[in-house]
Design a protein around this motif. Structure first.
Motif, PDB file in Angstrom:
ATOM      1  N   ASP A 187       7.346 -15.318  -3.441  1.00  0.00           N
ATOM      2  CA  ASP A 187       8.532 -15.764  -3.674  1.00  0.00           C
ATOM      3  C   ASP A 187       8.351 -16.616  -4.821  1.00  0.00           C
ATOM      4  O   ASP A 187       9.005 -17.130  -5.755  1.00  0.00           O
ATOM      5  CB  ASP A 187       8.731 -16.841  -2.736  1.00  0.00           C
ATOM      6  CG  ASP A 187       8.439 -17.767  -2.031  1.00  0.00           C
ATOM      7  OD1 ASP A 187       7.582 -17.917  -2.517  1.00  0.00           O
ATOM      8  OD2 ASP A 187       8.917 -18.231  -1.468  1.00  0.00           O
ATOM      9  N   THR A 193      12.536 -12.629  -6.746  1.00  0.00           N
ATOM     10  CA  THR A 193      13.651 -13.555  -6.351  1.00  0.00           C
ATOM     11  C   THR A 193      14.430 -13.212  -7.476  1.00  0.00           C
ATOM     12  O   THR A 193      15.527 -13.370  -6.091  1.00  0.00           O
ATOM     13  CB  THR A 193      12.421 -14.910  -6.534  1.00  0.00           C
ATOM     14  OG1 THR A 193      13.166 -15.007  -7.733  1.00  0.00           O
ATOM     15  CG2 THR A 193      11.440 -15.149  -5.601  1.00  0.00           C
ATOM     16  N   GLN A 196      15.765 -10.087  -5.539  1.00  0.00           N
ATOM     17  CA  GLN A 196      16.463  -9.394  -3.965  1.00  0.00           C
ATOM     18  C   GLN A 196      17.720 -10.398  -4.127  1.00  0.00           C
ATOM     19  O   GLN A 196      18.171  -9.595  -2.907  1.00  0.00           O
ATOM     20  CB  GLN A 196      15.096 -10.076  -3.469  1.00  0.00           C
ATOM     21  CG  GLN A 196      13.841  -9.715  -3.621  1.00  0.00           C
ATOM     22  CD  GLN A 196      12.539 -11.059  -3.176  1.00  0.00           C
ATOM     23  OE1 GLN A 196      12.031 -11.979  -2.627  1.00  0.00           O
ATOM     24  NE2 GLN A 196      11.902 -10.052  -1.746  1.00  0.00           N
TER      25      GLN A 196
END
Length: 211
Positions: A187, A193, A196
């Motif tokens: 992350d 991120t 995702q």
């Protein structure tokens, strides 16, 4: 229990016929056909042995056009979701690798067996990204690449200089194709991120991008 895990991993990538039809209306019939072929791959490859899953997914996505981010998205760096990649029929090395990673994960390949590897292509003298797969924790990983269609062990790709590698959880420095040193969680990578989150929410953000 395994079926429950598979269903959970597959959920963000599953598209209904209604969703595919809607994307077809927005972005054209060819985009809908690519999405339908992807959904068929998720169905047809589910029970294949893992080496065959790797081959099927690698071949499927390597048919998509390579286009630099600045030309395709109007940005220096944009990491697309698999759906964005297929709808727009183009992307760069990150997009190929991300699409393969998520599709294989949906097919039941364990996250710890895969890493997105940031490398330098020595022949092109530029940054590049590939997907690596570990048959076991100690194994030499194999490389799924959009530049070379054949899946080869990392030590048989002297054209690639490995820098770092990551998956859904962790971030490692890499050496000679392998994970060498755990340096934190993935992350830390903001583009990762972001993609995702968009995958998990099954969202598509193409702005004015044409297919």
């Amino acid at each position: 229990m395994a079926s429950l895990v598979l269903a959970d991993q597959t959920r963000p990538l599953r598209l209904s016929e209604q969703q595919i039809s809607r994307y077809g209306q927005l972005y054209g019939e060819a985009a809908a056909k690519r999405l339908a072929a992807w959904q068929a791959l998720l169905q047809d490859a589910a029970n294949l042995p893992e080496p065959q899953k790797l081959d099927a997914v690698n071949r499927f996505f390597n048919q998509v056009r390579f286009i630099d981010d600045i030309d395709h998205w109007g940005k220096e760096d944009y990491w697309a979701t698999p759906a964005e990649f297929l709808i727009s029929n183009g992307g760069d090395c990150e997009d190929f690798s991300i699409a393969k990673y998520y599709t294989l994960r949906a097919l039941g390949v364990a996250d710890e067996r895969m890493s997105l590897a940031y490398v330098k292509s020595l022949e092109l003298n530029q940054a590049h990204m590939v997907l690596t797969y570990y048959a076991s924790p100690e194994a030499m990983p194999v490389v799924l690449d959009n530049l070379i269609g054949e899946i080869r062990p990392a030590d048989k790709r002297p054209d690639l200089l490995h820098v770092y590698t990551f998956n859904g959880d962790n971030l490692w420095l890499s050496k000679k194709g392998r994970r060498a040193e755990l340096v934190g969680t993935s992350d830390r990578l903001k583009p990762w991120t972001s993609v995702q989150s968009r995958v998990e929410n099954n969202s598509v953000n193409l702005n004015s991008q044409e297919p």
